[in-house]
Design an enzyme around this catalytic site. Structure first.
Site, PDB file in Angstrom:
ATOM      1  N   HIS B  29       0.831  -1.202   0.000  1.00 31.15           N
ATOM      2  CA  HIS B  29       0.000   0.000   0.000  1.00 31.15           C
ATOM      3  C   HIS B  29       0.867   1.255   0.000  1.00 31.15           C
ATOM      4  CE1 HIS B  29      -2.278  -3.363   1.662  1.00 31.15           C
ATOM      5  NE2 HIS B  29      -3.381  -2.763   1.257  1.00 31.15           N
ATOM      6  N   GLU B 406     -18.476  -4.544  23.532  1.00 24.19           N
ATOM      7  CA  GLU B 406     -17.642  -5.745  23.623  1.00 24.19           C
ATOM      8  C   GLU B 406     -16.377  -5.640  22.775  1.00 24.19           C
ATOM      9  OE1 GLU B 406     -20.837  -5.762  22.740  1.00 24.19           O
ATOM     10  OE2 GLU B 406     -21.864  -6.608  24.486  1.00 24.19           O
TER      11      GLU B 406
END
Lengths: 661, 661
Positions: B29, B406
């Protein structure tokens, strides 16, 4: 009875019913039903369009209780408004075999539009429903004939808003200008561990406005304010609306209101009496519905049924003017498609590329085939070429851009699937299926035709390295009940897998390679039938095989390449391609025995994933080439080779099997 | 050389290095490294405190590249600033065995503070690091002796911000007033599918302000603005800061800047030359570092090493004044705790309750034992009683309230674990482990001592129904590499499991029951040793057993209750409790053979979870009582009974095994 008084009586009936259900069950969540009774009353009487006698009326408003733990409220409303949910069922709340389980279950209880409970899922499924509505409205509606104009109403809680999935879903809903979404947020300042102040102090109004939502703040016990807010929300066509309703958990309970204690356990006999006394209800009676209330809801049932009658009239006129469209509308899912593409055997092709071609083919055949990716379409090959992209005020397009929001994507796909007409898919890399397991599980639990397409399915993806290389994912998805997982070996298995997934209309996961794979010759191999049966013989010589090699996905070609050498060595090999465990397990025992005869104990499984689970097929004497550690960053073919996915290792393992015999 | 010109030269060296690495690898990238070179330069030269010659200096600033795909940037910076990462390694970017994998890997490459790549994880781990810093600062710092005053710097991208986990983490960071967080967001308006306009149009500045963050907008190529912004951020003590830097993906590339094409693939030889020409770099040279740049960074390395020297001086003074604290600081983890509680056999107790008591015991022994729950502490029993709660400006407290978040909880626990001193745990219901698998996987991959405590571990939880009843979760967690999963059978196995988890300091999952279970008598059963070895014989008569029953967790007591009846029937049974597959697999083969002798083929496994995987232990002739469908809502004992988890079914299955023999 005076209108205001009757309203109050109805509301308190809802309140006490919810409380009584939990008390009788000695389990459940009284706080939400008691806190949201006024809102539910206003919503179900003055706004929601539904026909209690036909819960599947196509143009009904959708109601989703995202805070599913408050389901006693929903069951009470369904009962009162005349749905086929009896008082007996309310009394059997949370009991074995009842229609009133501990969280709402789609397909189990009439009038329940989505299975909720895991927080945030209902919130995000509502967005999927809004997308589906917008798509169908664009497709079907004509001047003076808005046959699809239903809205999506969602009640959500602090917990829903704290979950990241709701931020993802809110962001995309605001981006898409989904004015058909009306969400009511119960801002009760209590969560299980205590005041929301201990963890949730963000400015929620500003947050939703930043997501391009209209936010209206109301007192959750001022029915006038609630009505005004919903009316405002209905008027806003370019933005979803969040009605932030200040409420009190366990409203009406002298000792437990505004405490976490009211959230998830029965109030207790004494407190229940106190509530009833305070509300002017007979403290000795449970499940009590005053006659005036009964009468009111009986009339409401009739009123509500008229909603559908009105629409039926409109639809009759529509039918006359637009008979083809009307036919398409009523036939529900348009599922006619000719056989899927066949790929020539000569060239190598990744299964993600093959999938891309088949998806495009399906889109050309099926107007309601829609989907997209969590910002990976160029890699997952899921773009439908030549089709437009679903976007703000551009709703007739099948290409979805979910953004980097896997979890919301999963729930949105489920929300679209719940609509019934559309066939939706969502896609990302297999490793990121971890981000959306909550939604995948719900698809399986609801048994809706959500299609999840996961590419880059093993260490074979190469350079991106261990964070991107799935190891345990394939097996972890196979472990989910009622989910069909297919990992095709080549382009042609991929085409058949997609055909089958669409035809079956069940929750499914398609697992695809990044790397190129040889294409199987359909003249030579029974690919179509084989995929349908989950496993099939790809190659074997004459006579009883000594060794069966079972492989899936990209490892099938590896097995085939080893076959020749092993045969030359005089070893009798059978190669079984097993694209789907679940489909294979559905076959009669005879077929299973035919593929994997009990007497042939020497078996080698090859799959670039965890070995856990494979003992089911290879048995005590079998061996496996798998991977039980994290991968590594390097070009894919090198990684595969280093981890033992090469011909010489296959040959060696087969020889070891034979020598150990 | 003039200062401005040198600065530019340094920045463009960073830019071309990143580009060259990707080009040489033909994979990766380039867009981020090229776009963020100026920011990285300013950060690593003027602000970050580190010692390239001692990457583990305790008070170093932490830098996390949440957008891990841009790791070429990070590797370039590590190399240039003098960390032990050679030019050779840069040239081996993304190759087998190199120190420069495709995404940053903690523990693999020097100076990499966290494994990132799955978007949002680094963002949220940064919050965990900020929490750890605040806790330790509160614990150790004294007047004029702020020995813990490092900051956490994070570079993140559009993708990070779209992920729900970043909303969760931003919300809690803002709530906690974590002024030690300085995040730089690369606002480059490009995502993989094209312009961010297609899916991401929310008002990001407003969003972060709603989360109580300071937001500063800058031009990502104006080094003066960047400096000012970071200085402002350092001054803000009560809020995390997001520096929203307008940047251009692939900055400097004449044809690919501002296009998705610059994101995830090499620019191509021709374009690489064009970039170099434009930047005044020799187009024929790769990995070129001008001498002035080399000299600059050589001096910087020396400068930066002085940061630690200064701190060492401070610490010497601290040591004199606060010798005990200093000792505690340098001894890192204080791990002295006496043996964990032993529970009397007479009474029934859920393993979550036992865990709660052991957690409290551990907290009383270990000052750095911290944790909490995703708003379920009263149910997961994870509250440390008598200890205060970590909150805004109250940082010396071990009880965390993560809110219903969570996923962020998982990453925050990882971020805390990365600190090294603290022993963190996070908790929720087992079914919601699905919401945080992305983070659990990273804990396992980084091999950090994150402890995840999941209660309500089966259909045995009862009334909450199938949305809350785990089925596939236990096995899906066992499938994760390098993760130790323990499901204890009773209170005493729970105590030993926690002891072991803390002592081992490896990523671990503890799986606990909601329902009460008989307590094993430690006088009678070798519980401590048994848990350590993963599986052990709990009961058997004399002589060779005919049948081995293997059970885990709540099903062990079921096996024991069947034992008596089976014995009375004259059947020789061995009961094996198997709290942990992973620990058992670590044992020598002899021990495994001793527990499960190959010659005893009749085996019955009992576990209230999916049967998938159990063939590993029961073999071809074995049988299993498990559950391969979703559960149902009803009282837990009824659900267990209906699904076959009862003594008579165990007895029947054993008899069937014997009869089939």
């Amino acid at each position: 009875m005076e209108k205001n008084k009757l309203e109050k009586l109805c509301i308190n009936t809802i309140r006490t019913l919810g409380m009584d259900m939990v008390e009788k069950a000695q389990s459940g969540h009284p706080g939400l039903p008691m806190g949201a009774s006024d809102i539910a009353y206003v919503l179900w009487t003055d706004f929601l369009r539904y026909n209690p006698k036909n819960s599947s009326w196509a143009n009904r408003d959708r109601f989703v209780l995202s805070a599913g733990h408050g389901c006693a409220l929903l069951y009470s409303m369904l009962h009162l408004t005349g749905f086929d949910l009896s008082m007996d069922e309310l009394k059997k709340f949370r009991q074995w075999g009842s229609k009133t389980p501990g969280h709402p279950e789609y397909g189990h209880t009439i009038g329940v539009e989505a299975t909720t409970g895991p927080l945030g899922q209902g919130f995000a499924m509502g967005v999927g429903m809004g997308i589906a509505q917008a798509f169908l409205a664009e497709y079907f509606n004509k001047k003076d004939h808005s046959i699809v104009d239903y809205r999506i109403y969602v009640i959500c809680s602090d917990g829903d808003l704290m979950e990241g999935i709701s931020s993802e879903a809110a962001s995309i809903a605001g981006h898409l200008n989904l004015g058909n979404l009306i969400y009511i947020y119960l801002d009760n300042q209590i969560s299980i561990e205590g005041s929301t102040d201990i963890a949730f102090t963000e400015d929620r109004t500003a947050r939703f406005r930043s997501h391009n939502w209209q936010v209206i703040e109301v007192d959750g016990y001022n029915t006038g304010q609630i009505r005004e807010a919903i009316t405002e929300a209905q008027k806003e066509k370019k933005k979803p609306t969040l009605i932030r309703a200040k409420t009190h958990i366990g409203f009406g309970s002298p000792n437990k209101q505004d405490t976490a204690a009211a959230h998830g356990e029965p109030l207790g006999e004494r407190e229940v009496r106190l509530v009833k006394e305070r509300l002017g209800f007979p403290p000795d009676k449970s499940f009590y519905i005053p006659d005036e209330v009964k009468k009111f809801f009986k009339e409401l049932t009739i009123e509500k049924a008229k909603e559908e009658e009105k629409w039926n009239e409109l639809f009759r006129s529509y039918k006359k003017k637009f008979s083809d469209l009307a036919k398409e509308f009523t036939s529900r899912k348009n599922m006619d498609f000719k056989s899927v593409p066949v790929f020539p055997a000569e060239k190598g092709m990744s299964t993600r590329d093959a999938s891309g071609q088949v998806l495009n083919y399906l889109a050309s055949q099926l107007p309601f085939f829609v989907g997209g990716s969590a910002d990976l379409a160029p890699s997952t090959k899921t773009l439908l070429k030549g089709f437009c992209s679903f976007g703000p005020n551009q709703y007739g397009c099948p290409n979805f851009h979910f953004g980097v929001r896997e979890h919301a994507m999963g729930a949105i796909v489920n929300g679209i699937a719940l609509q019934g007409n559309l066939i939706p898919y969502g896609s990302t890399f297999l490793t990121f299926s971890d981000y959306m397991r909550g939604s995948i599980r719900l698809a399986a639990l609801m048994d809706v035709p959500s299609i999840f397409i996961f590419t880059h399915d093993s260490i074979g993806l190469g350079e991106d390295g261990p964070t991107h290389q799935p190891v345990e994912h394939l097996m972890s998805l196979r472990a989910v009940p009622n989910l069909t997982v297919i990992r095709p070996a080549d382009a042609n298995e991929t085409a058949q897998a997609l055909r089958l997934i669409v035809k079956r209309g069940k929750p499914a996961v398609l697992v695809l390679s990044r790397q190129k794979l040889p294409v199987l010759d359909v003249e030579q191999f029974p690919v179509a039938d084989g995929v349908e049966k989950g496993a099939y013989i790809l190659k074997e010589g004459t006579g009883t095989p000594e060794v069966i090699i079972i492989a899936t996905g990209s490892e099938v070609s590896l097995a085939l390449s080893a076959y020749e050498k092993l045969s030359k060595n005089g070893i009798k090999i059978r190669i079984v391609s097993m694209p789907s465990w679940e489909l294979f397990e559905e076959q009669p025992e005879e077929y299973q025995e035919q593929m994997l005869p009990a007497k042939i104990k020497l078996r080698l499984a090859i799959e670039a994933g965890t070995t856990l689970g494979w003992q089911r097929w290879i048995g005590d004497k079998g061996a496996m080439i798998g991977i039980d550690r994290f991968g590594a960053s390097a070009p894919g073919d090198i990684v595969m080779d280093k981890f033992g996915f090469n011909t010489s290792n296959v040959i060696q393992k087969v020889k070891e099997l034979i020598n150990k015999r």
